[in-house]
Design an enzyme around this catalytic site. Structure first.
Site, PDB file in Angstrom:
ATOM      1  N   LYS A 220      43.397  33.564  30.370  1.00  0.00           N
ATOM      2  CA  LYS A 220      44.283  32.536  30.938  1.00  0.00           C
ATOM      3  C   LYS A 220      43.989  32.367  32.444  1.00  0.00           C
ATOM      4  CE  LYS A 220      47.538  33.408  27.251  1.00  0.00           C
ATOM      5  NZ  LYS A 220      48.897  33.431  26.763  1.00  0.00           N
TER       6      LYS A 220
ATOM      7  N   GLU B 190      48.840  31.455  15.994  1.00  0.00           N
ATOM      8  CA  GLU B 190      49.622  32.074  17.061  1.00  0.00           C
ATOM      9  C   GLU B 190      51.063  31.562  17.024  1.00  0.00           C
ATOM     10  OE1 GLU B 190      46.978  33.425  20.506  1.00  0.00           O
ATOM     11  OE2 GLU B 190      47.292  31.298  20.804  1.00  0.00           O
TER      12      GLU B 190
ATOM     13  N   GLU C 265      49.865  26.618  25.063  1.00  0.00           N
ATOM     14  CA  GLU C 265      50.143  26.312  26.477  1.00  0.00           C
ATOM     15  C   GLU C 265      49.494  24.992  26.877  1.00  0.00           C
ATOM     16  OE1 GLU C 265      48.773  30.087  27.976  1.00  0.00           O
ATOM     17  OE2 GLU C 265      50.462  31.059  26.970  1.00  0.00           O
TER      18      GLU C 265
ATOM     19  N   ASN D 239      41.590  36.117  25.870  1.00  0.00           N
ATOM     20  CA  ASN D 239      41.944  34.896  26.590  1.00  0.00           C
ATOM     21  C   ASN D 239      42.584  35.314  27.911  1.00  0.00           C
ATOM     22  OD1 ASN D 239      42.982  32.496  27.505  1.00  0.00           O
ATOM     23  ND2 ASN D 239      44.488  32.248  25.861  1.00  0.00           N
TER      24      ASN D 239
ATOM     25  N   GLY E 200      53.072  36.418  24.474  1.00  0.00           N
ATOM     26  CA  GLY E 200      53.519  36.942  25.762  1.00  0.00           C
ATOM     27  C   GLY E 200      54.910  37.546  25.745  1.00  0.00           C
TER      28      GLY E 200
ATOM     29  N   HIS F 138      45.392  25.459  22.408  1.00  0.00           N
ATOM     30  CA  HIS F 138      46.306  26.573  22.676  1.00  0.00           C
ATOM     31  C   HIS F 138      47.698  25.997  22.933  1.00  0.00           C
ATOM     32  CE1 HIS F 138      48.278  29.936  24.615  1.00  0.00           C
ATOM     33  NE2 HIS F 138      47.357  30.709  24.073  1.00  0.00           N
TER      34      HIS F 138
ATOM     35  N   SER G 124      51.072  38.746  21.222  1.00  0.00           N
ATOM     36  CA  SER G 124      51.466  40.140  21.487  1.00  0.00           C
ATOM     37  C   SER G 124      50.718  41.154  20.629  1.00  0.00           C
ATOM     38  CB  SER G 124      52.986  40.297  21.328  1.00  0.00           C
ATOM     39  OG  SER G 124      53.657  39.495  22.275  1.00  0.00           O
TER      40      SER G 124
HETATM   41  P1  PGA Z   1      49.476  37.363  24.254  1.00  0.00           P
HETATM   42  O1  PGA Z   1      48.790  35.914  24.295  1.00  0.00           O
HETATM   43  O2  PGA Z   1      48.492  38.306  23.600  1.00  0.00           O
HETATM   44  O3  PGA Z   1      49.726  37.705  25.687  1.00  0.00           O
HETATM   45  O4  PGA Z   1      50.736  37.250  23.462  1.00  0.00           O
HETATM   46  C1  PGA Z   1      48.048  35.423  23.210  1.00  0.00           C
HETATM   47  C2  PGA Z   1      47.550  34.024  23.513  1.00  0.00           C
HETATM   48  O5  PGA Z   1      48.268  33.247  24.156  1.00  0.00           O
HETATM   49  O6  PGA Z   1      46.436  33.645  23.115  1.00  0.00           O
END
Ligand code: PGA
Length: 251
Positions: A11, A166, A96, A9, A172, A94, A206
């Site tokens: 983003k 998640e 976000e 992803n 992140g 997601h 992460s």
């Molecule tokens: P990350 O993000 O691997 O940077 O923690 C995962 C995601 O938001 O899908």
């Protein structure tokens, strides 16, 4: 057997030129028959990445979509437009999108139905906040989000989705969930909803080369939804490699 699936992803990262470069590098180092790979660049780079991936066996995904095929919805992108570009997966719900763009369980559910109707595999993202985690509400929250997203689907349709667990506090932050704890949540969801028996459930938050093997050897973790570590070819390829070595039979 649930084949391992690793999804990048990207983003809001990568210009078209940068996206082409990363897709080309991944095409050279990542493909392996044991692992399905999906790249989800921003909308602006989908066409270019589709060109770079042509014939590679790596699939293309989008990071969200509108549920309708067309209409007066300024700024939105429809499933028909995504299909035209060769998109076969879409991340829906997601955290976000839920936090910053008002996605709700209801909007996620209607997008899931639309994606399936247009032949796009939805990757339904679910997960608890740090506060919910601290209050011991993880399983309740994740089950509620999953059930809501699958509302009204036939058992056959449910078999065509992918789920991504998640934990929001792990996204992140560099702090992934403990593999056994993530596995427990995912196993709980899978066992609670028998139609998820053969559905792939990914872990996200992460995940990186260093922890991918420990996560992927858990029986209910079928792959990963990768943010930060999907932005360079070497870190993403390390996860694909770990997944290839941890391939396992369905439980
Ligand atoms: P990350 O993000 O691997 O940077 O923690 C995962 C995601 O938001 O899908």
């Amino acid at each position: 057997m649930r084949q391992a699936l690793i999804v990048g992803n990207w983003k809001m990262h990568k210009t078209v030129a940068e996206a082409r470069e990363l897709a080309r590098a991944l095409r050279a180092c990542a493909p392996t028959p044991e692992v399905d790979i999906v790249l989800c660049p921003p909308f602006t780079a989908l066409f270019a990445v589709a060109q770079e991936l042509h014939g590679s066996g790596i699939s293309l995904g989008a990071q969200t979509m509108h549920e309708l095929p067309s209409g007066a919805f300024t700024g939105e992108v429809s499933p028909v437009m995504l299909r035209e570009l060769g998109v076969s997966y879409v991340i829906l719900g997601h955290s976000e999108r839920r936090q910053y763009y008002g996605e709700t369980d209801e909007s996620v559910a209607s997008k899931v139905r639309s994606a399936l109707a247009h032949g796009i595999t939805p990757i339904i993202a679910v997960g608890e906040s740090a506060q919910e985690h601290a209050r011991g509400e993880t399983k309740r929250k994740v089950l509620a989000q999953t059930t809501a997203a699958l509302q009204g689907l036939t058992e056959e349709a449910v078999c065509a989705v992918t789920i991504a667990y998640e934990p929001i506090w792990a996204i992140g932050t560099g702090l992934a969930d403990e593999p056994a704890d993530a596995n427990e949540v995912m196993g709980y969801i899978r066992n609670f909803l028998p139609s998820l028996r053969d559905v792939r459930i990914l872990y996200g938050g992460s995940m990186k080369g260093e922890n991918a093997a420990a996560l992927m050897t858990q029986p209910h973790i079928d792959g990963g939804l990768i943010g930060g570590a999907s932005l360079t070819a070497s870190s993403f390829a390390a996860i694909v490699d770990a997944a290839a070595h941890s391939s396992k039979a369905a439980t």
